[in-house]
Write an enzyme that holds these catalytic residues in place. Structure first.
Site, mmCIF file in Angstrom:
data_model
loop_
_atom_site.group_PDB
_atom_site.id
_atom_site.type_symbol
_atom_site.label_atom_id
_atom_site.label_comp_id
_atom_site.label_asym_id
_atom_site.label_seq_id
_atom_site.Cartn_x
_atom_site.Cartn_y
_atom_site.Cartn_z
ATOM 1 N NE ARG A 87 33.722 41.011 41.856
ATOM 2 C CZ ARG A 87 33.732 41.815 42.927
ATOM 3 N NH1 ARG A 87 33.834 43.122 42.748
ATOM 4 N NH2 ARG A 87 33.665 41.340 44.133
ATOM 5 C CB CYS A 106 34.703 35.221 42.545
ATOM 6 S SG CYS A 106 35.933 34.166 43.282
ATOM 7 C CG ASN A 162 33.342 36.956 45.937
ATOM 8 O OD1 ASN A 162 34.485 36.565 46.141
ATOM 9 N ND2 ASN A 162 33.011 38.221 45.868
ATOM 10 N N GLY A 163 34.137 34.400 48.194
ATOM 11 C CA GLY A 163 34.485 34.485 49.613
ATOM 12 C C GLY A 163 35.144 33.192 50.070
ATOM 13 C CD1 TRP A 211 42.552 36.175 41.546
ATOM 14 C CD2 TRP A 211 42.281 35.911 43.738
ATOM 15 N NE1 TRP A 211 43.755 36.447 42.140
ATOM 16 C CE2 TRP A 211 43.616 36.296 43.490
ATOM 17 C CE3 TRP A 211 41.890 35.697 45.053
ATOM 18 C CZ2 TRP A 211 44.555 36.464 44.508
ATOM 19 C CZ3 TRP A 211 42.820 35.865 46.077
ATOM 20 C CH2 TRP A 211 44.137 36.232 45.791
ATOM 21 C CD GLU A 271 49.392 47.240 40.866
ATOM 22 O OE1 GLU A 271 48.535 46.398 41.193
ATOM 23 O OE2 GLU A 271 49.277 48.440 41.125
ATOM 24 C CE LYS A 324 48.945 51.916 40.004
ATOM 25 N NZ LYS A 324 48.904 51.429 41.340
ATOM 26 C CE LYS A 364 40.232 48.375 40.464
ATOM 27 N NZ LYS A 364 41.442 49.231 40.404
ATOM 28 C CD GLU A 382 50.295 53.959 43.669
ATOM 29 O OE1 GLU A 382 50.338 53.306 44.726
ATOM 30 O OE2 GLU A 382 49.565 53.640 42.710
ATOM 31 C CG HIS A 431 70.478 55.747 57.308
ATOM 32 N ND1 HIS A 431 71.404 56.112 58.266
ATOM 33 C CD2 HIS A 431 69.800 56.874 57.003
ATOM 34 C CE1 HIS A 431 71.265 57.389 58.563
ATOM 35 N NE2 HIS A 431 70.300 57.889 57.809
HETATM 36 C C1 AGP Z 1 46.736 48.994 43.421
HETATM 37 O O1 AGP Z 1 47.166 49.248 42.087
HETATM 38 C C2 AGP Z 1 46.376 47.558 43.646
HETATM 39 N N1 AGP Z 1 45.410 47.114 42.726
HETATM 40 C C3 AGP Z 1 46.012 47.257 45.106
HETATM 41 O O2 AGP Z 1 47.139 47.581 45.888
HETATM 42 C C4 AGP Z 1 44.794 48.021 45.676
HETATM 43 O O3 AGP Z 1 45.102 49.387 45.800
HETATM 44 C C5 AGP Z 1 44.482 47.448 47.074
HETATM 45 O O4 AGP Z 1 44.150 46.086 46.922
HETATM 46 C C6 AGP Z 1 43.340 48.188 47.790
HETATM 47 O O5 AGP Z 1 42.166 48.044 47.050
HETATM 48 P P1 AGP Z 1 40.888 48.955 47.467
HETATM 49 O O6 AGP Z 1 41.289 50.392 47.237
HETATM 50 O O7 AGP Z 1 39.781 48.512 46.565
HETATM 51 O O8 AGP Z 1 40.596 48.694 48.920
#
Ligand code: AGP
Length: 615
Positions: free
Chosen positions: A27, A2, A101-102, A75, A491, A488, A610, A484, A507
């Site tokens: 956030r 958050c 937050n938390g 969030w 997400e 991308k 994020k 990766e 396999h």
């Molecule tokens: C990556 O595009 C995502 N946003 C997510 O997987 C991110 O890499 C992951 O949550 C780790 O975040 P951090 O690097 O801030 O620890």
């Protein structure tokens, strides 16, 4: 997870807080709210949805002017994204407001206790109990900071709390445990925020808050104590990001800006880490060389994109140091009862430095006696603060939820750590290290060159917008790149995407291949490990024979792939281990463009945040 902002000063608290929330909306954006102290009372507004909904509410129903206030972008964890569950939460008398937050893990028991004392709680959140507890403690001590200390001692879990009380109109109080909170100190004003982006337009003087600390903000300064009330030491630092760096810089999305910033981010992460004689000086790595020489195992812990960086780091660490390297999803790490001791070096990779899974993993590692080195992009965040040492990436603020420039700089940092281990342990001679550093110093220009040739990739992405799946293949360091690329696309485009080790296709996964299924193949250099190259060319033929549409990423001059590539994306020739630095970029552009073609919100994809600061 958050975004939180607090302000005390002489400006309009509402203006400062709302502008700060805009910088923190990445956030979390399930709801937003503000509270302002004015005319001896507390005035609050909160709305589900994005910050724009709150701003509309504030136009329709303005709050009274005040120079003390708090705000929140959410969030959702406990309770859906509704107006009632939006922060701030107030006590029944409407005299205390709190944002959080938390996760407060013992909120249910506290909620029952409060109800038993006649309090009426109106939301589904864990946070609301704090407003009522603060009201009770304040009525006894008439001091918000002391009330906060008393309440925090009763809470279990992870929390950043920021509160204000109508009886103390020039005070804002914050507290943190396992969750981010930074202080900004201005002239006759002070700020609290989840990260510095919220206040760097006003001040770059920041104070790092430690674990279990309470901070009291007044116009003339701040006072920091432990939860026990004892004065606490703090670390002041200068924020070297400027406000514009956190803006979009003319791009439609932060992600596009951050993809374009990668050449500079890579170059900046190398800066100041190589001596004139070519030896590495990683001065933040405050682990004695003697300890590093005794290391007999490296374990990388990370999540998501950072985990993929760790998978690539493994190849470099093992190749350059011959030290065994394991790579673990942070969320799984401590539950498998890992074998760790004083000779284990744990590398915790995190852009935000606040990812709870990674934080808990490094805590477990330290409890087992391992040394922890953080690779992190956020100065003063929790993960580097709780590690033995840190190597900061210098990507600058990464606002888009989908990580791009942070990933490339994590790779550069991990290569530097691997080389440094080789230097300290004597498995790499100085000239060998200098050769790799020279290769790394060329990458910035090579990424620039890749970025200049991306129009065909964007056209291809648009042509695939109606597809419901894309597969990604790679071998060796190309396999994490495939993972990766798939992440991308998942997400951003909300479509099924999966990365495979190309050798694994036969396999089982090859059953997924049918007419016109798009398959991206990351081809290793034919120069470094030709056996890998030949095998993946065979893999391309196998899938093409079954109808796949082959999208081949291969280095300039690689002619073997041409007959089997329906679409050929060229990247500069690089040494084997460094290829991910250039091969990943087309996949970032591809995913971003396909998401845009689908009309998706690129910077803030659905269901994501994020920084994931809950386990
Ligand atoms: C990556 O595009 C995502 N946003 C997510 O997987 C991110 O890499 C992951 O949550 C780790 O975040 P951090 O690097 O801030 O620890």
């Amino acid at each position: 997870m958050c975004g939180i902002v607090g302000y005390v000063g002489s400006q309009s608290a509402l203006d400062v807080v709302v502008a700060g929330l805009k910088r923190l909306e990445y956030r979390g954006y399930d709801s937003a709210g503000v509270a302002v102290l004015a005319d001896g009372g507390m005035a609050a507004a909160k709305k589900a949805g994005k910050l724009a909904n709150l701003e509309k509410e504030l136009v329709e129903r303005p709050l009274p002017a005040g120079s003390t206030g708090i705000g929140h972008t959410r969030w959702a964890t406990h309770g859906g994204p509704t107006d009632a569950n939006a922060h701030p939460h107030l006590d029944n008398a409407g005299r205390v407001a709190v944002v959080h937050n938390g996760i407060i893990e013992n909120f249910a028991a506290l909620r029952a206790e409060l109800a038993g004392r006649g309090h009426t709680l109106t939301s589904e959140t864990d946070t609301e109990v704090v407003a009522h507890l603060l009201a009770e403690e304040f009525s006894a001590c008439a001091d918000l900071a002391e009330a906060m200390r008393l309440v925090c001692r009763r809470l279990e879990g992870a929390f950043t709390l920021v509160a204000a009380h109508a009886d103390e109109p020039d005070v804002v109080v914050g507290a943190r445990r396992n969750s981010p909170l930074v202080v900004g100190v201005g002239e006759g004003e002070a700020f609290l925020a989840s990260d510095v982006a919220a206040f760097i337009a006003h001040t770059r003087s920041a104070i790092e808050l430690g674990q279990d600390q309470v901070v009291e903000l007044r116009r003339d300064g701040v006072n920091v104590t432990g939860f026990d009330g004892a004065p606490a030491g703090t670390r002041s630092y200068h924020v070297d990001w400027d406000a514009s760096a956190a803006e979009k810089g003319g791009y439609d999305y932060f992600m596009l800006k951050e993809i374009a910033e990668q050449p500079k981010a890579v170059a900046d992460t190398l800066l100041g880490r190589v001596d004139a004689d070519g030896s590495l000086t990683l001065d933040e790595v405050r682990i004695p060389p003697g300890v590093l020489r005794e290391v007999d195992k490296v374990v990388v812990v990370a999540c998501g994109t950072a985990f993929h960086a760790g998978l690539i780091a493994k190849y470099a660490i093992e190749h350059w140091t011959r030290v065994p390297c394991e790579v673990e999803l942070a969320s799984e790490f401590r539950y498998r009862d890992p074998i760790l001791d004083a000779r284990t070096l744990v590398i915790a990779i995190s852009q935000s430095g606040e990812t709870m899974d990674t934080l808990m993993a490094l805590r477990h590692a330290r409890e087992q006696g391992a040394r922890v080195l953080a690779v992190c992009n956020t100065n003063g965040s929790t993960i580097p603060r709780e590690s033995d040492a840190v190597l900061y990436t210098h990507a600058g603020p990464e606002v888009a939820v989908a990580s791009t420039k942070a990933f490339l700089t994590q790779l550069v940092a991990c290569y530097l750590v691997a080389l440094y281990l080789g230097q300290v342990r004597g498995t790499k001679w100085g000239d060998e290290i200098q050769a790799v550093v020279r290769d790394l110093s060329r990458i910035s220009d090579e990424v620039e060159r890749v970025l200049e040739t991306m129009e065909p990739v964007r056209e291809l992405a648009r042509s695939l917008a109606s597809k419901d799946t894309v597969l990604f293949l790679g071998r060796h360091v190309g396999y994490p790149v495939a993972l990766e690329g798939a992440l991308k696309l998942k997400e951003l485009a909300y479509m099924h995407a999966e990365g495979f080790a190309a050798g694994e296709l036969k396999h089982g996964p090859i059953a997924l291949i049918e007419e016109d299924v798009p398959v991206v193949v990351v081809v290793p250099s034919p120069r470094g490990r030709s056996v890998l190259h030949d095998k993946i060319v065979s893999n391309i033929q196998e899938i093409r024979a079954r109808g796949a549409r082959t999208i081949v990423i291969a280095e300039e001059g690689d002619g073997a792939v041409v007959p089997y590539a329906d679409h050929l994306i060229r990247i500069p020739a690089t040494p084997v281990l460094l290829q991910p630095l250039v091969a990943t970029v087309p996949l970032q552009v591809f995913a971003c463009e396909l998401a845009t073609a689908r009309g998706n919100e690129v910077d803030q994809p659905r269901n994501l945040a994020k920084s994931v600061t809950v386990e």
